[in-house]
Design a protein around this motif. Sequence first.
Motif, short mmCIF file in Angstrom:
data_model
loop_
_atom_site.label_atom_id
_atom_site.label_comp_id
_atom_site.label_asym_id
_atom_site.label_seq_id
_atom_site.Cartn_x
_atom_site.Cartn_y
_atom_site.Cartn_z
N PHE A 115 0.82 -1.21 0.00
CA PHE A 115 0.00 0.00 0.00
C PHE A 115 0.85 1.27 0.00
O PHE A 115 0.45 2.31 -0.52
N THR A 116 2.05 1.21 0.60
CA THR A 116 2.90 2.40 0.66
C THR A 116 3.64 2.66 -0.64
O THR A 116 4.17 3.74 -0.83
N ARG A 117 3.69 1.67 -1.51
CA ARG A 117 4.41 1.83 -2.77
C ARG A 117 3.55 2.58 -3.78
O ARG A 117 2.41 2.19 -4.05
N LEU A 118 4.08 3.66 -4.30
CA LEU A 118 3.33 4.42 -5.29
C LEU A 118 3.40 3.73 -6.65
O LEU A 118 4.43 3.18 -7.02
N PRO A 119 2.30 3.77 -7.40
CA PRO A 119 2.33 3.20 -8.76
C PRO A 119 3.37 3.92 -9.60
O PRO A 119 3.66 5.10 -9.39
N GLU A 120 3.95 3.20 -10.54
CA GLU A 120 4.94 3.78 -11.42
C GLU A 120 4.34 4.02 -12.80
O GLU A 120 3.50 3.25 -13.28
N LEU A 121 4.79 5.07 -13.44
CA LEU A 121 4.31 5.44 -14.76
C LEU A 121 5.23 4.81 -15.81
O LEU A 121 6.45 4.96 -15.73
N PRO A 122 4.68 4.08 -16.79
CA PRO A 122 5.52 3.50 -17.84
C PRO A 122 6.38 4.57 -18.51
O PRO A 122 5.94 5.71 -18.71
N THR A 123 7.60 4.20 -18.84
CA THR A 123 8.56 5.16 -19.38
C THR A 123 8.04 5.88 -20.62
O THR A 123 8.19 7.10 -20.76
N ALA A 124 7.43 5.13 -21.52
CA ALA A 124 6.95 5.73 -22.77
C ALA A 124 5.85 6.75 -22.50
O ALA A 124 5.83 7.84 -23.09
N GLU A 125 4.93 6.40 -21.59
CA GLU A 125 3.85 7.34 -21.28
C GLU A 125 4.40 8.57 -20.57
O GLU A 125 3.96 9.70 -20.83
N ARG A 126 5.36 8.38 -19.68
CA ARG A 126 5.98 9.52 -19.00
C ARG A 126 6.60 10.47 -20.02
O ARG A 126 6.46 11.69 -19.91
N ALA A 127 7.30 9.93 -21.00
CA ALA A 127 7.92 10.77 -22.02
C ALA A 127 6.88 11.52 -22.84
O ALA A 127 7.06 12.70 -23.16
N ARG A 128 5.78 10.86 -23.18
CA ARG A 128 4.72 11.51 -23.95
C ARG A 128 4.09 12.65 -23.14
O ARG A 128 3.83 13.73 -23.68
N MET A 129 3.85 12.40 -21.87
CA MET A 129 3.24 13.43 -21.03
C MET A 129 4.19 14.62 -20.86
O MET A 129 3.77 15.78 -20.95
N ALA A 130 5.46 14.35 -20.62
CA ALA A 130 6.42 15.42 -20.41
C ALA A 130 6.62 16.26 -21.66
O ALA A 130 6.90 17.47 -21.58
N ALA A 131 6.47 15.64 -22.84
CA ALA A 131 6.69 16.36 -24.10
C ALA A 131 5.67 17.47 -24.33
O ALA A 131 5.88 18.33 -25.19
N ARG A 132 4.58 17.47 -23.57
CA ARG A 132 3.55 18.50 -23.74
C ARG A 132 3.93 19.82 -23.09
O ARG A 132 3.25 20.82 -23.29
N PHE A 133 5.00 19.82 -22.28
CA PHE A 133 5.34 21.01 -21.49
C PHE A 133 6.77 21.44 -21.76
O PHE A 133 7.66 20.62 -21.99
N ALA A 134 6.99 22.74 -21.71
CA ALA A 134 8.34 23.29 -21.80
C ALA A 134 8.35 24.65 -21.12
O ALA A 134 7.47 25.49 -21.37
N PHE A 135 9.32 24.86 -20.24
CA PHE A 135 9.45 26.14 -19.53
C PHE A 135 10.91 26.60 -19.56
O PHE A 135 11.82 25.78 -19.49
N THR A 136 11.09 27.90 -19.70
CA THR A 136 12.38 28.51 -19.43
C THR A 136 12.23 29.35 -18.18
O THR A 136 11.14 29.84 -17.87
N ARG A 137 13.31 29.53 -17.44
CA ARG A 137 13.18 30.27 -16.19
C ARG A 137 14.23 31.36 -16.09
O ARG A 137 15.33 31.25 -16.61
N GLU A 138 13.84 32.41 -15.38
CA GLU A 138 14.73 33.53 -15.10
C GLU A 138 14.51 33.98 -13.66
O GLU A 138 13.39 33.89 -13.15
N PRO A 139 15.54 34.47 -13.01
CA PRO A 139 15.35 34.98 -11.64
C PRO A 139 14.51 36.25 -11.66
O PRO A 139 14.58 37.06 -12.60
N LEU A 140 13.71 36.43 -10.63
CA LEU A 140 12.98 37.68 -10.50
C LEU A 140 13.95 38.82 -10.22
O LEU A 140 15.00 38.63 -9.58
N PRO A 141 13.64 40.04 -10.70
CA PRO A 141 14.53 41.18 -10.46
C PRO A 141 14.73 41.40 -8.97
O PRO A 141 13.81 41.24 -8.17
N GLU A 142 15.95 41.77 -8.58
CA GLU A 142 16.28 41.91 -7.17
C GLU A 142 16.70 43.34 -6.84
O GLU A 142 17.35 44.01 -7.64
N ALA A 143 16.32 43.78 -5.66
CA ALA A 143 16.75 45.08 -5.16
C ALA A 143 18.21 44.97 -4.72
O ALA A 143 18.57 44.06 -3.98
#
Length: 656
Positions: free
Chosen positions: A27-55
Motif C-alpha cells: 500500500f505504501t508503494r506508489l504506482p509507477e508510470l511507464p517510461t513511454a507514457e511519462r515521455a509523452r506526457m512530459a513532451a507536452r510542457f516546456a518552460f524557461t526560467r529567469e530569476p525575479l529582479p532583485e533590489a
Amino acid sequence: MTTQPGFLRRNAVRLTALALLFTLYGFTRLPELPTAERARMAARFAFTREPLPEATGLPRRAIRQVNPSLQRIAAWISSVGAAVALNDLDGDGLPNDVCYVDTRVDQVVVAPVPGTGARYPLFTLDPAPLPFDRKTMAPMGCLPGDLNEDGWTDLLVYYWGRPPVAFLRRAGAGAPGRGAYEPVEIAPPGERWFTNAATRADLDGDGHVDLIIGNYFPDGARILDARTTQPDEMQDTMSRAANGGRKHLLLWQGGTSGEHPTVRFADASAALDEAVAHAWTLGVGTADLDGDLRPEIYFANDFGPDHLLHNLSTPGHLRFRTLTGTKTFTVPSSKVLGRDSFKGMGVDFGDLNGDGRLDIYVSNIADTFALEESHFAFLSTGDVKAMEKGVAPYVDKSEDLGLSRSSWGWETRLDDFDNDGVLEALQATGFVKGEINRWPELHELAMGNDALLRSPRDWPVFQPGDDLSGHPHDPFFVRSASGRYFDLAADLGLGDPHVTRGIATADVDGDGRLDYAIADQWETSWFFHNQSRKAGAALDLALEIPVESMAGTLVLPGTLPGSPRPGTWAWPAIGATAAVRLPDGRLRVAQVDGGNGHSGKRSPEIHLGLGRVAAGTLLPVDLAWRDVHGVAHHQTLRLPPGRHTVLLGEAQGKEG
C-alpha cells in the motif's frame, strides 16, 4: 518439499504478521508510470526560467532577529515570508508585473516580469509616513486589487507586527513607482497582527469586494522584537490549537480617488465562531460552492482542523455556518474535512474530475520517512443541499489521485498549463534548509505532551544549519491516462531543490499559455515562462464590473484589463463564474480569483484550456456575477478561443 501442518499451526501468528507486513508495504508503494507514457506526457510542457529582479545595495540576511523567548527556535520562526503576485500594474493590458517579498532584504519588490521589457524601474514599497519599525515588523505578502474602486490596481501588503497597509494608486501618477502609491491604514494603527494569508471577495453580496485576513501568532505578540522582555507562546496543542491570531473580515465601506486616495473598511469579524477565529491560519481561499454567488471561505490552519464556512450573509450582515464532512468506517477523522489534525498551509479550487464542480486542493506536511500526514484533494459529491444541514459535501481522494504525498507543502495551484482541458497541480514545498537533520527531534516534540508546546523553552533547538525538509523540489503533477497524477518536475527540468512558499500564475505575454512565478524563502525567486509547443487552444476572460450602467454586456476581443478606458470605470469581477461547454461535451469551469492561497496570488483573468478546438469556433460561455448594487446576473455568450475582456453590463441576464 511439503510443508507440514504442524509448522503452519506453530507459526500461524508469525506468518499472518508477515503477510500483513507485505500487504501494508504494498500500500505504501506508489504506482509507477511507464517510461513511454511519462515521455509523452512530459513532451507536452516546456518552460524557461529567469530569476525575479532583485533590489540591490541592501544588506542581506538568512534569519530574523526574534523575541528572546523564541531564540532557540529562530530558524522555525524565520521560515515564512516569501510571497509573489502577478498582475497588471502599469495598465498595458497584460498581467506582466510582479510584486514579491524578498525575505533576504526584507522588502516588497515591484518590477516588470523578466522578458517583458524595461517599462519602469524596479522599486520597493515603503509604508512611510505610516508607523513602521523594521526591527519588529516584516512583510509577508502582496495582494493586488482595486481596493478603492477607481479602476486602478492597488497593492495590499500584509505583515508580521502590524495590520496590513493599502498602497493606493494615485490618479495621474504615470508609470508605477514608489511615488505613485499612497500608503493608507485599513485597520486601527498600533495593533500587532501577524498575517500569513489574505484574499478578497464580496462576502455579503453587496457588490463591493471585502477583505479576509488570516492571522497566525496571537494578536499583540512580540515575535520579531529582539529587545522585549515579554515572552511569547506557541500553539497550545499540535492538533487542536485555538490560541492563534484572530481572523478579520473587513467589509468595504467606500473609497476615493485622486492625488491622495482613500479606502475604508469596517471590521465584521464577530461573525466568526471563536474556534474559527483563533486557529493558526496559513492559507485562505474563497469560492462560490453552492451557486448563489456568495463565496464560501476555506481557512487552511496549522496545528489543527481546517474550516469551511458556508456563506449565509446578506448585504451589510455577515453570517456563516461551519461545515464538517461525514466520517465513514473506512475513512479516518483526519481525512474528513473539518475534522483533520494536520498542518494546513495552502488551498486552491479547481475542477479535478471534470464534473463541472469546484474541488478543493489543500497542502499539509506529507514528507516520506518524516511526518507523512496527507495533502487533501476534496472532491465535491454534488450534494449542495447538504450544506444546509452543516455537512461539507466533499470526500478526500488525494491518495487515489496521486496527490496525497510530496514533502512539507505550502502553496497549491490548480491550472491548465498545456490547455488540454485537464488541470495540472503545482505545489510549493520545503521548510528549513540546512545540513543537520532535525526530524528526530521534531518527532519527539510532535509525540510529546501538548502541555509542553506553549513554552518555546520546551522545544528542541532549531537554529541556522538545522534541516527540516530543506531539500525537496516543487512538484509539477500531471494527470495520466489512468486518471492518476504523477510528478513530472524532474522530467521537465524543474527538479532542482527549492524552499518555496508562494506560486503565482498568469499569462504574462498574452500568448494563451499560462506562466508562473515562485517565491523562495531566503533564496532567489523565479519566473517560469511557458513555451509549450503542443499546447491546445484556450479561452482567457477578463471579467470586469463597470461602474456606469451599460446597455448589455460588452465584449472587447483581444484585450485584457489595463488603465480605465474612456467611458468606462471598471475593476475585475472578483467571484464571477464562467463555464464553457466544449464541442465534445466536456465542461470547463472557473471563478475570478481574489487572491486565494498562502502567499502566492494569481492574476484575476480566467484561463480555460479547451484542447483541440479550431480557431473561430463559437463556444457557449455561461457567466454569473453580481453588479455594483449586489444584484445577481446570469448570461450566456458565444465566444471563440482567444483573449477577451468582458464588461459585465446590467441590462441583460438580470436576475433579482
